[in-house]
Design a protein around this motif. Structure first.
Motif, PDB file in Angstrom:
ATOM      1  N   ASN A 138      -8.494  -1.734   0.489  1.00 32.55           N
ATOM      2  CA  ASN A 138      -7.804  -3.340   0.590  1.00 32.55           C
ATOM      3  C   ASN A 138      -8.686  -4.208   0.728  1.00 32.55           C
ATOM      4  N   VAL A 139      -9.863  -3.981   1.424  1.00 33.81           N
ATOM      5  CA  VAL A 139     -10.955  -5.077   1.418  1.00 33.81           C
ATOM      6  C   VAL A 139     -12.215  -5.035   0.665  1.00 33.81           C
ATOM      7  N   HIS A 140     -12.869  -3.715   0.581  1.00 34.24           N
ATOM      8  CA  HIS A 140     -14.046  -3.598  -0.255  1.00 34.24           C
ATOM      9  C   HIS A 140     -13.604  -3.669  -2.036  1.00 34.24           C
ATOM     10  N   ALA A 141     -12.703  -3.026  -2.283  1.00 33.14           N
ATOM     11  CA  ALA A 141     -12.403  -2.947  -3.562  1.00 33.14           C
ATOM     12  C   ALA A 141     -11.852  -4.289  -4.133  1.00 33.14           C
ATOM     13  N   PRO A 142     -11.045  -5.059  -3.762  1.00 34.98           N
ATOM     14  CA  PRO A 142     -10.850  -6.566  -3.878  1.00 34.98           C
ATOM     15  C   PRO A 142     -12.210  -7.326  -3.901  1.00 34.98           C
ATOM     16  N   LEU A 143     -13.123  -7.255  -2.950  1.00 32.57           N
ATOM     17  CA  LEU A 143     -14.231  -8.100  -2.894  1.00 32.57           C
ATOM     18  C   LEU A 143     -15.152  -7.873  -3.953  1.00 32.57           C
ATOM     19  N   HIS A 144     -15.188  -6.435  -4.369  1.00 35.22           N
ATOM     20  CA  HIS A 144     -16.090  -6.067  -5.699  1.00 35.22           C
ATOM     21  C   HIS A 144     -15.422  -6.547  -7.006  1.00 35.22           C
ATOM     22  N   VAL A 171       2.545  -9.042  11.003  1.00 33.72           N
ATOM     23  CA  VAL A 171       3.126  -8.643  12.271  1.00 33.72           C
ATOM     24  C   VAL A 171       2.999  -7.183  12.445  1.00 33.72           C
ATOM     25  N   PRO A 172       1.763  -6.680  13.248  1.00 31.88           N
ATOM     26  CA  PRO A 172       1.526  -5.379  13.331  1.00 31.88           C
ATOM     27  C   PRO A 172       2.756  -4.592  14.049  1.00 31.88           C
ATOM     28  N   ASP A 173       3.077  -3.436  13.693  1.00 35.89           N
ATOM     29  CA  ASP A 173       4.004  -2.642  14.252  1.00 35.89           C
ATOM     30  C   ASP A 173       3.705  -1.745  15.352  1.00 35.89           C
ATOM     31  N   GLY A 174       2.675  -1.893  16.080  1.00 30.82           N
ATOM     32  CA  GLY A 174       2.155  -1.228  16.963  1.00 30.82           C
ATOM     33  C   GLY A 174       1.561   0.380  17.056  1.00 30.82           C
ATOM     34  N   HIS A 175       1.445   0.703  15.729  1.00 30.50           N
ATOM     35  CA  HIS A 175       0.748   1.872  15.458  1.00 30.50           C
ATOM     36  C   HIS A 175       0.250   1.905  14.120  1.00 30.50           C
ATOM     37  N   SER A 176       0.060   2.868  13.254  1.00 30.09           N
ATOM     38  CA  SER A 176      -0.629   2.869  11.946  1.00 30.09           C
ATOM     39  C   SER A 176      -1.807   1.759  11.827  1.00 30.09           C
ATOM     40  N   TYR A 177      -2.851   2.183  12.701  1.00 27.39           N
ATOM     41  CA  TYR A 177      -3.969   1.289  12.929  1.00 27.39           C
ATOM     42  C   TYR A 177      -4.913   1.033  11.636  1.00 27.39           C
ATOM     43  N   GLY A 178      -5.056   1.868  10.791  1.00 31.24           N
ATOM     44  CA  GLY A 178      -5.902   1.785   9.785  1.00 31.24           C
ATOM     45  C   GLY A 178      -4.985   0.880   8.777  1.00 31.24           C
ATOM     46  N   TYR A 179      -3.893   1.043   8.613  1.00 32.66           N
ATOM     47  CA  TYR A 179      -3.089   0.204   7.661  1.00 32.66           C
ATOM     48  C   TYR A 179      -3.123  -1.243   8.275  1.00 32.66           C
ATOM     49  N   MET A 180      -2.662  -1.375   9.387  1.00 34.89           N
ATOM     50  CA  MET A 180      -2.319  -2.849   9.948  1.00 34.89           C
ATOM     51  C   MET A 180      -3.445  -3.620  10.037  1.00 34.89           C
ATOM     52  N   VAL A 181      -4.862  -2.992  10.174  1.00 42.38           N
ATOM     53  CA  VAL A 181      -6.128  -3.689  10.374  1.00 42.38           C
ATOM     54  C   VAL A 181      -6.416  -3.970   8.932  1.00 42.38           C
ATOM     55  N   ALA A 182      -6.293  -3.188   8.104  1.00 39.79           N
ATOM     56  CA  ALA A 182      -6.894  -3.353   6.679  1.00 39.79           C
ATOM     57  C   ALA A 182      -6.198  -4.438   6.124  1.00 39.79           C
ATOM     58  N   LYS A 183      -4.718  -4.485   6.119  1.00 38.20           N
ATOM     59  CA  LYS A 183      -3.873  -5.666   5.823  1.00 38.20           C
ATOM     60  C   LYS A 183      -4.353  -6.987   6.420  1.00 38.20           C
ATOM     61  N   ALA A 184      -4.329  -6.933   7.604  1.00 38.84           N
ATOM     62  CA  ALA A 184      -4.956  -8.208   8.247  1.00 38.84           C
ATOM     63  C   ALA A 184      -6.333  -8.551   7.790  1.00 38.84           C
TER      64      ALA A 184
END
Length: 271
Positions: A138-144, A171-184
């Protein structure tokens, strides 16, 4: 005592007004690259961009589905090529940008769509490897990819970079930490790019869908999600693709740094 009323000086209308032609939404002559374009929402993005006239480079880790989607586009009269690479690696991301631009002679539109299934876990059960993997795609790939594409985008007459984000990046859902943090984090990357490059005419934006009817949404999750969404259903991939095609077009020539929600009203009720 009567006082003179001060009136603000009138602003003169611009000497020229942009007039959009009936074909403003068309993308004829432009070249798009769609990551994760072999299936699901990415496939819908690639197909609609091709239908609007763009040549499309379909990038997918699964070479077979990339070729299938490219073949389908070509069978309906479009132009497409299939590329396969792990775009979280900078060298491979640079390679697919080069190959796409060399194939079609230019590159105008990047659609950062590639993503991974997220795990529904709380903080204590968050897997480090999964967390890092979600940040990478979600972050490194679009950066590259965007960095590698800058020479071509700077030569384009209508350069666009479009992130496929998520309402859960806002709006995070309170779990799914990797997904929520990556999208933010991805939204932060989008806005930073938008601010840096808007002066060059490179327009960077994001689409933030809610749940979409693709294989990334587990069957057991669909029924509950449909009840919570005001429109009473999940999005079809083509409904997200239409917003992507809009952002890629001349009709979106004054939009930069925005995260556009397409979620059936989910954010209105706080989900």
């Amino acid at each position: 005592m009567n006082q003179a009323i001060r009136r603000a000086p009138s602003r003169q209308a611009p000497e020229t007004v942009l007039t959009l032609s009936p074909d403003a939404g068309r993308l004829t002559g432009r070249v798009a690259l769609v990551t994760g374009g072999g299936r699901g929402a990415g496939r819908a993005h690639a197909r609609l961009l091709a239908l609007r006239g763009a040549a499309v480079a379909i990038v997918d880790i699964d070479a077979d589905v990339a070729r299938e989607t490219a073949a389908e586009i070509e069978q309906t009269g479009g132009r497409a090529t299939a590329l396969s690479a792990d775009i979280t690696r900078r060298d491979l991301a640079e390679r697919v940008i080069y190959e796409a631009a060399e194939c079609f002679g230019s590159l105008d539109i990047l659609v950062h769509n590639a993503g991974l299934m997220y795990s529904l876990t709380g903080l204590e059960n968050t897997d480090d490897a999964n967390f890092d993997q979600l940040l990478s795609i979600n972050v490194h790939a679009p950066l590259h990819l965007t960095r590698a594409a800058l020479p071509w985008l700077r030569k384009s007459g209508a350069p666009r970079v479009i992130f496929i984000n998520s309402q859960w990046g806002q709006v995070p859902d309170g779990h799914s930490y990797g997904y929520m943090v990556a999208k933010a984090a991805q939204l932060g990357l989008m806005k930073t790019m938008a601010r840096e490059f808007v002066g060059e005419g490179i327009l960077v934006n994001a689409v933030t869908p809610g749940a979409i009817l693709t294989r990334m949404v587990p069957d057991e999750y669909i029924a509950g999600e449909q009840k919570a969404i005001p429109l009473g259903r999940l999005a079809h991939p083509e409904e997200i693709a239409s917003t992507v095609a809009f952002l890629a077009s001349d009709e979106a020539a004054f939009i930069a740094g925005q995260a556009i929600p397409v979620n059936g009203g989910a954010l209105v009720v706080g989900i």
